[in-house]
Design an enzyme around this catalytic site. Structure first.
Site, mmCIF file in Angstrom:
data_model
loop_
_atom_site.group_PDB
_atom_site.id
_atom_site.type_symbol
_atom_site.label_atom_id
_atom_site.label_comp_id
_atom_site.label_asym_id
_atom_site.label_seq_id
_atom_site.Cartn_x
_atom_site.Cartn_y
_atom_site.Cartn_z
ATOM 1 N N MET A 1 0.839 -1.202 0.000
ATOM 2 C CA MET A 1 0.000 0.000 0.000
ATOM 3 C C MET A 1 0.866 1.241 0.000
ATOM 4 O O MET A 1 1.767 1.385 0.817
ATOM 5 C CB MET A 1 -0.930 -0.029 1.229
ATOM 6 C CG MET A 1 -1.813 1.187 1.365
ATOM 7 S SD MET A 1 -2.936 1.382 -0.060
ATOM 8 C CE MET A 1 -3.044 3.180 -0.145
ATOM 9 N N GLU B 1 4.691 0.809 -5.886
ATOM 10 C CA GLU B 1 4.283 1.710 -4.802
ATOM 11 C C GLU B 1 4.965 3.065 -4.949
ATOM 12 O O GLU B 1 4.354 4.108 -4.702
ATOM 13 C CB GLU B 1 4.594 1.093 -3.440
ATOM 14 C CG GLU B 1 3.987 -0.294 -3.212
ATOM 15 C CD GLU B 1 2.510 -0.387 -3.575
ATOM 16 O OE1 GLU B 1 1.774 0.584 -3.368
ATOM 17 O OE2 GLU B 1 2.096 -1.451 -4.078
HETATM 18 ZN ZN LIG Z 1 -1.247 0.215 -6.748
#
Ligand SMILES: [Zn+2]
Ligand SMILES: *[C@@H]1O[C@H](CO)[C@@H](O)[C@H](O)[C@H]1NC(C)=O
Ligand SMILES: *[C@@H]1O[C@H](CO)[C@@H](O)[C@H](O)[C@H]1NC(C)=O
Ligand SMILES: *[C@@H]1O[C@H](CO)[C@@H](O)[C@H](O)[C@H]1NC(C)=O
Ligand SMILES: *[C@@H]1O[C@H](CO)[C@@H](O)[C@H](O)[C@H]1NC(C)=O
Ligand SMILES: *[C@@H]1O[C@H](CO)[C@@H](O)[C@H](O)[C@H]1NC(C)=O
Ligand SMILES: *[C@@H]1O[C@H](CO)[C@@H](O)[C@H](O)[C@H]1NC(C)=O
Length: 936
Positions: A293, A328
């Site tokens: 994330m 990311e």
């Molecule tokens: Zn992504």
């Protein structure tokens, strides 16, 4: 101070909630949140699961209004609203379906005034869902369980940590304070500005105010983690990698590649990371539901996505790690700095992240020889085309409102197709340099705001060479066609004298009503006599929705063949008529290197999918069957490149899942495959390890695992011997052979209880996440149904230590690995339905997925037994019955496939004077010689 009332409106029927009710009106504009959270001591001993919070939101209104709508999923909210001078009384009404609290004010709020809304509340940490603000655990070396708290807010869970306007377009700054037990480590998006001690053994850390950002990008973690700091990104902008201390030695690779990857992205985007965030921390979380994330400045990962052990983690995981980090990091610009305005356009975030995870990494020193631009094609373009081949495939831009719909936008279309379309724009239409100009324009014009696709087209259009567009058509029209509609075309190529005729048709795997759709298709091609083969990817001709055909006059006057879609830069399939395909196959046999490796991979992937569609009554049923595919595949006996083999094995997996590895036809097919694999098998011997050669190591892992699975004897005995060395003498299995060795030693074991127990023992001894997953995969290859059911049972038995995040992996290793595996899964569900259903909330979709691996009649009976289980819920009974129906159809359908296999291989044997297939190497050489003779 006025009194606020708290009304909980619980009984709202779902049917009364319209999709627009899930969205906030654009009347409130927050500019700043001050968030203050208290996490009690007992949370870190497992004795409490509650945190307390207070948040103050500063906002203005865009019109006079008496309503403030915001999201929350907390408890005990008390709201206090005030402007500069006085408190304004509010009442609230909560909708637990939309998770929107509607606050009503006694007097209207007016524009031009700054308001503060203070909310106090408490909430329960999530324990199993791995979203919102949740608890994760791990075992320390001395056996103590350690607890940590961490966040996962994307897409709709920031509201679980603090009430807010939880949509990406409402950007604000955040000042976050965390109060937590002294001695723990707290991490946030920014650096700690001040610490104060608080009574009761607490410390309160207040973080620097963030830049203007969306709620879903906020993150914080409180744990006993430690961090490793390496090179800075730029002067004063540190980069750290953090994890549980036990994994301190596994951080090195991520520490090394982080700064160069960020700098590659800085040079592409022209914007320094440090301009918006003062630091970058990357953190490995033991329990994590997504892969990673992109929280701004505080990126979180599954441990397998960030931690790398030089000796034990395979090259496949190493590549995955590099790609995930690059993904990311790309989000720091695409997603964080410039954000899709709403999740309808998730591809604006995820398509770019998927695109640059390959193409930015490809320009980074450490990965220059990894051939990432080629991996992109087989891993992203091929998978996107497949997911995009059904009548109901999602569009890149499509409406979503509630959280289920929003989650559905985070799938293959937004990621893989989004990235594939960006690559088509870059290579076919703008060219790499103009594309970068366009991207920079888009980022700098839209920084700190939310965007829609139109904003991107506007920037790209400034740099598009007019000659690269279809006649009197704008770039916007071309691109809207690709994002507003689902699907993609197949370009049919037919020869007429020296002319070549190109026609587009929508490619669908099965017949559908919306098959008439047409696209703007940028055509590139190479002729056999072209000198600069395949390297020119600039569009030469367009097919358009209005002009679906184009004639290339005299194209073949000096050439034997034409191949479309240079390096598969365009997002479409290509189907050649019989003459052209025969000429291409001839070329593949005489010198396959004359055709670009990515076009070889495309030809294989397209053929497999044409046959699959043909057998489904989808695209070109009258023309395509699997025999044609096998004719194409015959050239592979001198193919030794990774990418065409990758495409082949994906196609083989599909075929073998339908006909079964252990059926007569399955065995015929794997024998045929083994004869074709002889040469490539020789290029990757067990003895020759070359971990610094990334593509070699990936090829070795891929080829060996398949050669063994297809039953080749030398491969199996290598795998068994290496495993025995490990078992008897403790000689570690080389990292890139692990998957092959663990799996095939168990698959072909002479003493499965001994071998299974040994590998399970190794599982209990290791702490390394990549090793754990590799062991699960090995265990799943066992052929012993009792052991397999035991393994499945361990996914819901806490004492076994299998994490919830790995549940789906373990199951799929079992039911995809063999017929026994599929049977074990069906039996386990039948025998343990109640326990499983209590522990796992998606048993229904598990059942239908497993049923997709059924390929013979006696397996159907297992579905009957399950359906007749009296404990099974009605909903699941329906699912089982539907699954049975579709499995029955599959079995029926596979009969044709089996015929194709038999017919083709009989013809093949006949041509070879009755050569017998064999799984032993000697016979393979003999057959290979015959095969060469047969082909010419
Ligand atoms: Zn992504
Ligand atoms: C858990 O923590 C909350 C918040 O501090 C507190 O109100 C509650 O009493 C605690 N519960 C237990 C069982 O310790
Ligand atoms: C007060 O707000 C409501 C909507 O919340 C609006 O309909 C109304 O016109 C506003 N009244 C005034 C006097 O602006
Ligand atoms: C918090 O509220 C949710 C519903 O919004 C409810 O399900 C839950 O039980 C509540 N938790 C506590 C500790 O009150
Ligand atoms: C186990 O190790 C952890 C971390 O080193 C430490 O905090 C904890 O007190 C230890 N527990 C025991 C029972 O020794
Ligand atoms: C706050 O405390 C943490 C350790 O708990 C320390 O790492 C950090 O440097 C401190 N920051 C400031 C600004 O005092
Ligand atoms: C969300 O939308 C889906 C499909 O659009 C619908 O099936 C589902 O019931 C909705 N969920 C809620 C909570 O409204």
């Amino acid at each position: 101070m006025g009194v606020s009332r708290h009304l909980l409106l619980i009984l709202i029927s779902v049917s009364l909630v319209h999709s627009e009710d899930f969205r906030l009106p654009e009347t409130v504009s927050p500019s700043k949140y001050v968030v203050d959270l208290l996490i009690p001591h007992e949370v870190f001993t497992g004795d409490n699961t509650t945190f307390e919070g207070e948040v103050t939101m500063t906002f203005t209104v865009t019109e006079s209004t008496s309503q403030i709508k915001l999201h929350q999923r907390v408890n005990g909210t008390r709201y206090t609203l005030f402007n500069e001078d006085e408190e304004i009384s509010v009442t609230n009404e909560y909708n637990s379906v939309t998770e929107i609290d509607t606050l009503s004010t006694a007097t209207n709020l007016t524009t031009g005034v700054s308001y503060n809304l203070r909310t106090t509340y408490y909430a329960t940490f999530e324990s199993t869902a791995m979203k919102g603000f949740y608890i994760s655990t791990y075992k320390q070396e001395n056996g103590t369980i350690a607890y940590l708290v961490t966040t996962q807010f994307q897409p709709t869970s920031a509201r679980h940590a603090f009430p807010c306007l939880d949509e990406p377009q409402y950007k604000a700054t955040f000042v976050i304070s965390l109060t937590y037990p002294d001695g723990l480590t707290a991490l946030g998006n920014t650096n700690i500005k001040s610490n104060t001690t608080v009574d009761g053994g607490y410390i309160k850390s207040t973080y620097e105010e963030t830049t203007t950002m969306s709620t879903y990008l906020i993150a914080f973690i409180i744990s006993e983690f430690t961090c490793t700091e390496g090179d800075t990104i730029a002067s004063g902008v540190p980069h750290r990698v953090c994890s549980r201390d036990e994994e301190v030695n596994e951080r090195k690779f991520a520490v090394e590649i982080g700064p160069p990857l960020l700098r590659s992205l800085e040079s592409i985007t022209g914007i320094k990371f440090g301009e918006y965030m003062p630091k970058m921390d990357q953190v490995a979380i033991p329990d994590f539901s997504a892969g990673a994330m992109e929280n701004w400045g505080l990126v979180t990962y599954r441990e397998t996505g960030l931690l790398y052990n030089e000796e034990d983690t395979s090259s496949n995981y190493k590549k995955n790690l590099a790609l995930v980090v690059a993904h990311e990091f790309t989000h720091m610009w695409f997603g964080n700095l410039v954000t899709c305005k709403w999740w309808d356009y998730t591809f604006l975030n995820e398509g770019f992240a998927r695109f640059y995870q390959y193409f930015a990494a490809a320009t980074t020193q450490q990965f220059l020889d990894w051939q990432l631009e080629k991996h992109f094609v087989v891993e992203q373009v091929h998978t996107a085309l497949l997911a995009d081949s059904t009548a109901t495939a999602q569009e890149l831009t499509s409406k979503c409102a509630n959280s289920t719909e929003v989650s559905a936008k985070f799938g293959t279309i937004s990621y893989n197709k989004g990235a594939s379309i960006f690559r088509m724009i870059e290579t076919n239409i703008l060219g790499p340099i103009n594309f970068v100009y366009g991207i920079r324009d888009y980022l700098s014009l839209n920084q700190l705001t939310g965007t829609e696709p139109q904003d991107l087209w506007t920037s790209l259009a400034k740099f598009v060479p007019a000659s690269n567009l279809p006649a009197s058509t704008t770039l916007e029209a071309v691109l809207e066609n690709w994002v507003e509609y689902n699907g993609h075309p197949v370009v049919k190529v037919s020869v007429n004298g020296n002319d070549v005729d190109l026609t587009q048709e929508r490619f669908l795997l099965s017949s559908a009503t919306n098959s008439e759709r047409a696209y703007y298709v940028p055509i590139t091609y190479t002729l056999s006599n072209d000198t600069s083969k395949f390297s020119n990817t600039t569009v030469k001709e367009w097919l358009t929705p209005k002009e679906k055909s184009v004639l290339l006059e005299g194209a073949l006057s000096n050439s034997d063949w034409i191949i479309l879609n240079n390096r598969q830069s365009g997002y479409y399939r290509v189907d050649y008529d019989d003459t052209l395909r025969t000429n291409i196959i001839s070329q593949l046999h005489s010198n396959h290197l004359a055709i670009d490796v990515l076009n070889r991979a495309q030809i294989i992937s397209d053929s497999y999918n044409f046959a699959r569609a043909g057998r489904n009554g989808g695209y070109a049923p009258e023309k395509w069957n699997f025999q044609k595919v096998f004719h194409v595949l015959t050239y592979l006996h001198h193919e030794v490149d990774y990418f065409p083999w990758y495409a082949t094995i994906i196609g083989n997996n599909y075929l073998l899942t339908r006909i079964g590895y252990d059926s007569e036809e399955g065995k015929l097919f794997t024998s045929f495959m083994l004869t074709l694999m002889k040469e490539v098998y020789n290029t990757v011997p067990f003895e020759t390890l070359d971990p610094n050669n990334q593509v070699y190591s990936m090829k070795q892992a891929l080829i060996l695992s398949k050669v063994c699975q297809y039953g080749e004897e030398t491969c199996i005995s290598y795998a068994k011997n290496i495993f025995a060395e490990y078992r008897e003498n403790g000689t570690k299995v080389p990292k890139d052979l692990k998957t092959t060795v663990y799996c095939n030693a168990l698959r072909y074991s002479d003493d499965i209880n001994r071998d299974y127990e040994f590998l399970w023992e190794k599982y209990t001894e290791t702490d390394l996440s990549t090793e754990i997953i590799t062991i699960y995969q090995g265990l799943g290859c066992s052929q012993d149904i009792t052991l397999l059911k035991q393994l499945l049972g361990q996914t819901i038995d806490e004492t076994a230590g299998i994490r919830t995040q790995d549940f789906a992996n373990v199951w799929s290793y079992v039911y995809t690995s063999s017929k026994n595996g599929t049977n074990a899964a069906l039996e386990y569900i039948t025998e343990n339905y109640v326990e499983l259903n209590d522990a796992y909330d998606s048993v229904g979709s598990l059942i239908s997925t497993i049923a997709g691996y059924i390929y013979d009649e006696d397996q159907l009976e297992k579905l009957d037994v399950l359906a007749n289980n009296e404990k099974i819920s009605d909903a699941h009974k329906t699912i089982v019955n539907n699954a049975k129906k579709s499995a029955t159809e599959t079995i029926q359908w596979a009969k044709n496939l089996k015929e194709d296999v038999v017919t083709f291989l009989k013809e093949y044997e006949g041509e070879n004077g009755g050569a017998k297939m064999s799984k032993s190497s000697f016979a393979i050489v003999a057959v290979l010689l015959l095969l060469q003779k047969w082909l010419f």
